[in-house]
Design a protein around this motif. Sequence first.
Motif, PDB file in Angstrom:
ATOM      1  N   THR B  58     -65.213   9.146  46.717  1.00 21.09           N
ATOM      2  CA  THR B  58     -65.906   8.489  45.624  1.00 21.09           C
ATOM      3  C   THR B  58     -65.419   7.044  45.565  1.00 21.09           C
ATOM      4  O   THR B  58     -64.217   6.792  45.605  1.00 21.09           O
ATOM      5  N   ALA B  59     -66.372   6.116  45.492  1.00 20.11           N
ATOM      6  CA  ALA B  59     -65.999   4.709  45.401  1.00 20.11           C
ATOM      7  C   ALA B  59     -66.137   4.244  43.965  1.00 20.11           C
ATOM      8  O   ALA B  59     -67.094   4.610  43.282  1.00 20.11           O
ATOM      9  N   LEU B  60     -65.156   3.479  43.490  1.00 18.02           N
ATOM     10  CA  LEU B  60     -65.260   2.854  42.175  1.00 18.02           C
ATOM     11  C   LEU B  60     -65.485   1.367  42.415  1.00 18.02           C
ATOM     12  O   LEU B  60     -64.658   0.704  43.041  1.00 18.02           O
ATOM     13  N   ILE B  61     -66.628   0.867  41.971  1.00 18.37           N
ATOM     14  CA  ILE B  61     -66.908  -0.555  42.167  1.00 18.37           C
ATOM     15  C   ILE B  61     -67.165  -1.201  40.816  1.00 18.37           C
ATOM     16  O   ILE B  61     -67.309  -0.508  39.799  1.00 18.37           O
ATOM     17  N   GLY B  62     -67.215  -2.525  40.839  1.00 16.33           N
ATOM     18  CA  GLY B  62     -67.477  -3.245  39.601  1.00 16.33           C
ATOM     19  C   GLY B  62     -66.739  -4.563  39.595  1.00 16.33           C
ATOM     20  O   GLY B  62     -65.819  -4.763  40.389  1.00 16.33           O
ATOM     21  N   PRO B  63     -67.157  -5.447  38.692  1.00 19.76           N
ATOM     22  CA  PRO B  63     -66.540  -6.775  38.675  1.00 19.76           C
ATOM     23  C   PRO B  63     -65.067  -6.719  38.298  1.00 19.76           C
ATOM     24  O   PRO B  63     -64.578  -5.715  37.785  1.00 19.76           O
ATOM     25  N   SER B  64     -64.381  -7.801  38.554  1.00 19.07           N
ATOM     26  CA  SER B  64     -62.961  -7.908  38.243  1.00 19.07           C
ATOM     27  C   SER B  64     -62.728  -7.715  36.748  1.00 19.07           C
ATOM     28  O   SER B  64     -63.478  -8.250  35.935  1.00 19.07           O
ATOM     29  N   GLY B  65     -61.725  -6.943  36.419  1.00 19.06           N
ATOM     30  CA  GLY B  65     -61.398  -6.724  35.010  1.00 19.06           C
ATOM     31  C   GLY B  65     -62.270  -5.683  34.334  1.00 19.06           C
ATOM     32  O   GLY B  65     -62.218  -5.510  33.120  1.00 19.06           O
ATOM     33  N   SER B  66     -63.075  -4.945  35.121  1.00 15.47           N
ATOM     34  CA  SER B  66     -63.997  -3.988  34.506  1.00 15.47           C
ATOM     35  C   SER B  66     -63.308  -2.661  34.183  1.00 15.47           C
ATOM     36  O   SER B  66     -63.881  -1.814  33.513  1.00 15.47           O
ATOM     37  N   GLY B  67     -62.087  -2.464  34.671  1.00 15.87           N
ATOM     38  CA  GLY B  67     -61.357  -1.246  34.306  1.00 15.87           C
ATOM     39  C   GLY B  67     -61.201  -0.236  35.435  1.00 15.87           C
ATOM     40  O   GLY B  67     -60.761   0.890  35.208  1.00 15.87           O
ATOM     41  N   LYS B  68     -61.509  -0.628  36.677  1.00 15.17           N
ATOM     42  CA  LYS B  68     -61.398   0.313  37.802  1.00 15.17           C
ATOM     43  C   LYS B  68     -59.961   0.752  38.026  1.00 15.17           C
ATOM     44  O   LYS B  68     -59.659   1.947  38.101  1.00 15.17           O
ATOM     45  N   SER B  69     -59.071  -0.216  38.124  1.00 18.28           N
ATOM     46  CA  SER B  69     -57.656   0.133  38.331  1.00 18.28           C
ATOM     47  C   SER B  69     -57.118   0.893  37.133  1.00 18.28           C
ATOM     48  O   SER B  69     -56.358   1.850  37.273  1.00 18.28           O
ATOM     49  N   THR B  70     -57.515   0.450  35.967  1.00 21.62           N
ATOM     50  CA  THR B  70     -57.069   1.126  34.747  1.00 21.62           C
ATOM     51  C   THR B  70     -57.437   2.596  34.802  1.00 21.62           C
ATOM     52  O   THR B  70     -56.611   3.477  34.515  1.00 21.62           O
ATOM     53  N   TYR B  71     -58.673   2.865  35.206  1.00 17.93           N
ATOM     54  CA  TYR B  71     -59.126   4.250  35.300  1.00 17.93           C
ATOM     55  C   TYR B  71     -58.342   5.002  36.374  1.00 17.93           C
ATOM     56  O   TYR B  71     -57.792   6.076  36.133  1.00 17.93           O
ATOM     57  N   LEU B  72     -58.271   4.398  37.547  1.00 15.63           N
ATOM     58  CA  LEU B  72     -57.622   5.071  38.680  1.00 15.63           C
ATOM     59  C   LEU B  72     -56.159   5.391  38.374  1.00 15.63           C
ATOM     60  O   LEU B  72     -55.670   6.491  38.634  1.00 15.63           O
ATOM     61  N   ARG B  73     -55.470   4.417  37.800  1.00 16.59           N
ATOM     62  CA  ARG B  73     -54.036   4.605  37.538  1.00 16.59           C
ATOM     63  C   ARG B  73     -53.781   5.611  36.417  1.00 16.59           C
ATOM     64  O   ARG B  73     -52.679   6.142  36.313  1.00 16.59           O
ATOM     65  N   SER B  74     -54.800   5.846  35.609  1.00 11.70           N
ATOM     66  CA  SER B  74     -54.628   6.871  34.584  1.00 11.70           C
ATOM     67  C   SER B  74     -54.654   8.259  35.207  1.00 11.70           C
ATOM     68  O   SER B  74     -54.026   9.184  34.707  1.00 11.70           O
ATOM     69  N   LEU B  75     -55.374   8.392  36.328  1.00  9.40           N
ATOM     70  CA  LEU B  75     -55.592   9.718  36.897  1.00  9.40           C
ATOM     71  C   LEU B  75     -54.299  10.383  37.341  1.00  9.40           C
ATOM     72  O   LEU B  75     -54.169  11.598  37.271  1.00  9.40           O
ATOM     73  N   ASN B  76     -53.320   9.614  37.863  1.00 10.72           N
ATOM     74  CA  ASN B  76     -52.029  10.239  38.177  1.00 10.72           C
ATOM     75  C   ASN B  76     -50.931   9.728  37.241  1.00 10.72           C
ATOM     76  O   ASN B  76     -49.762   9.763  37.563  1.00 10.72           O
ATOM     77  N   ARG B  77     -51.375   9.249  36.111  1.00  9.77           N
ATOM     78  CA  ARG B  77     -50.476   8.832  35.027  1.00  9.77           C
ATOM     79  C   ARG B  77     -49.499   7.752  35.440  1.00  9.77           C
ATOM     80  O   ARG B  77     -48.376   7.686  34.945  1.00  9.77           O
ATOM     81  N   MET B  78     -49.950   6.858  36.321  1.00 16.45           N
ATOM     82  CA  MET B  78     -49.118   5.705  36.653  1.00 16.45           C
ATOM     83  C   MET B  78     -49.111   4.715  35.486  1.00 16.45           C
ATOM     84  O   MET B  78     -48.315   3.783  35.470  1.00 16.45           O
ATOM     85  N   ASN B  79     -50.026   4.908  34.544  1.00 24.62           N
ATOM     86  CA  ASN B  79     -50.078   3.995  33.403  1.00 24.62           C
ATOM     87  C   ASN B  79     -49.199   4.444  32.251  1.00 24.62           C
ATOM     88  O   ASN B  79     -49.192   3.815  31.204  1.00 24.62           O
ATOM     89  N   ASP B  80     -48.446   5.530  32.472  1.00 25.90           N
ATOM     90  CA  ASP B  80     -47.691   6.131  31.377  1.00 25.90           C
ATOM     91  C   ASP B  80     -46.894   5.164  30.513  1.00 25.90           C
ATOM     92  O   ASP B  80     -46.954   5.225  29.301  1.00 25.90           O
ATOM     93  N   ARG B  81     -46.129   4.308  31.141  1.00 24.06           N
ATOM     94  CA  ARG B  81     -45.277   3.420  30.348  1.00 24.06           C
ATOM     95  C   ARG B  81     -45.982   2.121  29.992  1.00 24.06           C
ATOM     96  O   ARG B  81     -45.443   1.298  29.270  1.00 24.06           O
ATOM     97  N   ILE B  82     -47.182   1.941  30.561  1.00 23.42           N
ATOM     98  CA  ILE B  82     -47.849   0.656  30.412  1.00 23.42           C
ATOM     99  C   ILE B  82     -48.954   0.710  29.361  1.00 23.42           C
ATOM    100  O   ILE B  82     -49.149  -0.227  28.598  1.00 23.42           O
ATOM    101  N   ALA B  83     -49.666   1.839  29.332  1.00 27.67           N
ATOM    102  CA  ALA B  83     -50.843   1.920  28.475  1.00 27.67           C
ATOM    103  C   ALA B  83     -50.840   3.237  27.709  1.00 27.67           C
ATOM    104  O   ALA B  83     -50.092   4.155  28.034  1.00 27.67           O
ATOM    105  N   THR B  84     -51.688   3.303  26.688  1.00 21.57           N
ATOM    106  CA  THR B  84     -51.885   4.562  25.974  1.00 21.57           C
ATOM    107  C   THR B  84     -53.173   5.182  26.489  1.00 21.57           C
ATOM    108  O   THR B  84     -54.225   4.547  26.455  1.00 21.57           O
ATOM    109  N   VAL B  85     -53.070   6.396  26.995  1.00 24.20           N
ATOM    110  CA  VAL B  85     -54.239   7.059  27.550  1.00 24.20           C
ATOM    111  C   VAL B  85     -54.543   8.288  26.710  1.00 24.20           C
ATOM    112  O   VAL B  85     -53.710   9.182  26.596  1.00 24.20           O
ATOM    113  N   THR B  86     -55.728   8.330  26.105  1.00 20.89           N
ATOM    114  CA  THR B  86     -56.108   9.513  25.335  1.00 20.89           C
ATOM    115  C   THR B  86     -57.280  10.212  26.025  1.00 20.89           C
ATOM    116  O   THR B  86     -57.964   9.625  26.845  1.00 20.89           O
ATOM    117  N   GLY B  87     -57.479  11.478  25.681  1.00 22.13           N
ATOM    118  CA  GLY B  87     -58.536  12.250  26.315  1.00 22.13           C
ATOM    119  C   GLY B  87     -57.953  13.201  27.337  1.00 22.13           C
ATOM    120  O   GLY B  87     -56.733  13.300  27.491  1.00 22.13           O
TER     121      GLY B  87
END
Lengths: 294, 274
Positions: B58-87
């Motif tokens: 699956t490819a995630l595309i979109g303009p810079s700053g659209s949230g692709k990395s944010t989404y991807l990094r949430s999937l294995n919880r690499m954002n744990d200390r950086i962001a709040t992820v709900t859901g």
Amino acid sequence: MNSKRQNKIAIGALYGIAGLVVLILLALLGYILASGVPQLSWHFLTAPAKAFLKGGGVGVQLFNSFYLLILAMAISFPIALGAAIYLYEYARDNWVTTTIRTAIEILSSLPSVVVGLFGFLFFVVKLRLGFSILSGAFALTFFNLPLLTRSIEDSLRTINLEQREGGLALGLSRWETVTRVILPAAVPSILTGVILSAGRVFGEAAALIYTAGQSAPALNFADWNPFNISSPLNPMRPAETLAVHIWKINSEGIMPDAKAISSGSSAVLIIAILLFNFTARYVGKRLYKRLTSA
Amino acid sequence: MFINNDVTKATTMQERHVVQPHEAGHPIILSTEDLHVFYGKKEALFEGDLQFGSNQITALIGPSGSGKSTYLRSLNRMNDRIATVTGKIMYRGVDINQPGIDVYEMRRRVGMVFQRPNPFAKSIYDNIAFALRLRGTTDKYALDEVVETSLKQAALWDQVKDDLNKSALALSGGQAQRLCIARAIAVKPDILLLDEPASALDPVSTSQLEDTLLDLKQHYTIIIVTHNMQQAARISEYTAFFNQGRVLEYDTTSQIFTNPQVQVTSDYVSGNFG
Ligand SMILES: Nc1ncnc2c1ncn2[C@@H]1O[C@H](COP(=O)(O)OP(=O)(O)OP(=O)(O)O)[C@@H](O)[C@H]1O
Ligand SMILES: [Mg+2]
């Protein structure tokens, strides 16, 4: 005046300043070595000092300097390493870390005389450790800790964030990432920092005058039981170091060859510190090469 | 070439268009439900619920700053200390975005490769073997075996098999990125997350990497962020288009590139963005 000319003048001025600094350094080194090296001999490096007569050596002082250095490093390195890891790898930026950092900054800019006086009041008097190796080692720890912590923290900072993410992404815990990925990569630079700070500790006098004391009782180098009073390892004995010895002779030395001994001691001190610096560069480079290239 | 410059002529455009994958033989292995990601107070992702079929790219595309990395990094919880992820993040029927989850174990199932190759300052061999040793594999033959198969799967074995004890820092960018892939698959994950893995590579290395990913698809589910439209078109089955913290369109890759249903997607894939 065009920009090319400006540039030339600026570069010329910078070269001039740099040259001047190097020249002053070389003159100083040259003077100390020229007047000191002729005094050096095996006897001078190993014999105990004499208070009133000619022909004393600095053997005991030299040993004391190294012993104190090792003790101070053994105490301060683990603490500094822990503090640096905590500050850089674990702590978030909040008021606690800001306070710690400010404290470290202030501590690292304290004049070493002040550290020495604090050591005198606290370790020597309050804790009743007396003028001793132990008091001296604690004072040196206070003197060394802030700088070492900062230097290790800087070493950790040179390892980029991707390395940490790489470790975490493999399912390593933070601790495993730090100890298995980050520290090994930072070893060359940490080691360089440690050796350089060892040089500063080795040459420190003011922090020791009122803690490790200004006398160097003769030692029995055949007795390695740390509980015997004349054993070199006894941590409770007073221990004048080389740097303190130089200060002492110059202010109140009454032996006839005081000038020669002071010159000789200065040369030994300078040579030791130069050695520390060159070892630091060499070891750092070698380790870095071994880690990064084939 | 997939990219059709006439797509803007398509008939009635929708505001948002999401078709989750539903192919036989590719059961859903990972999905997000009502995912929101906040950096401090700022909500960087709020409408991005996707499902991923196993053994697909699956490819995630979109303009810079659209949230692709944010989404991807949430999937294995690499954002744990950086962001709040709900859901919810459902992985094989388990919500891995809840407190009781063993994050370290989970990350070994959901591996990640980063934009800049990040080999460790160790030998090539140890880059791959050391995570296994930490988890108790000490048998030399078992380790040798994993190192070899991982490097083979990442198509790096032939180039480095005689230099396994050399430092990984001496590898070229493309080789280093393959090593990072080998390192990630050595711990036997199901899912590989890749965040612009080819953006630091030259065209030849990039195309080799794409071939490698196509091979890896047999064994792994792959989610890849890319800015390269051709790359998305060449290797992925599904494509999600991100814009300003939302997934605006999700569908098969051929649909996204030849017949997008949302005007912004259409503009983006045809290069008329903005
Ligand atoms: N660590 C962070 N702290 C605060 N805000 C962040 C952080 N990381 C990303 N953001 C913000 O979140 C938004 C989404 O960023 P993200 O990195 O997910 O975009 P992206 O789609 O991956 O972009 P790019 O294609 O440039 O990599 C951006 O507005 C960005 O500024
Ligand atoms: Mg990104």
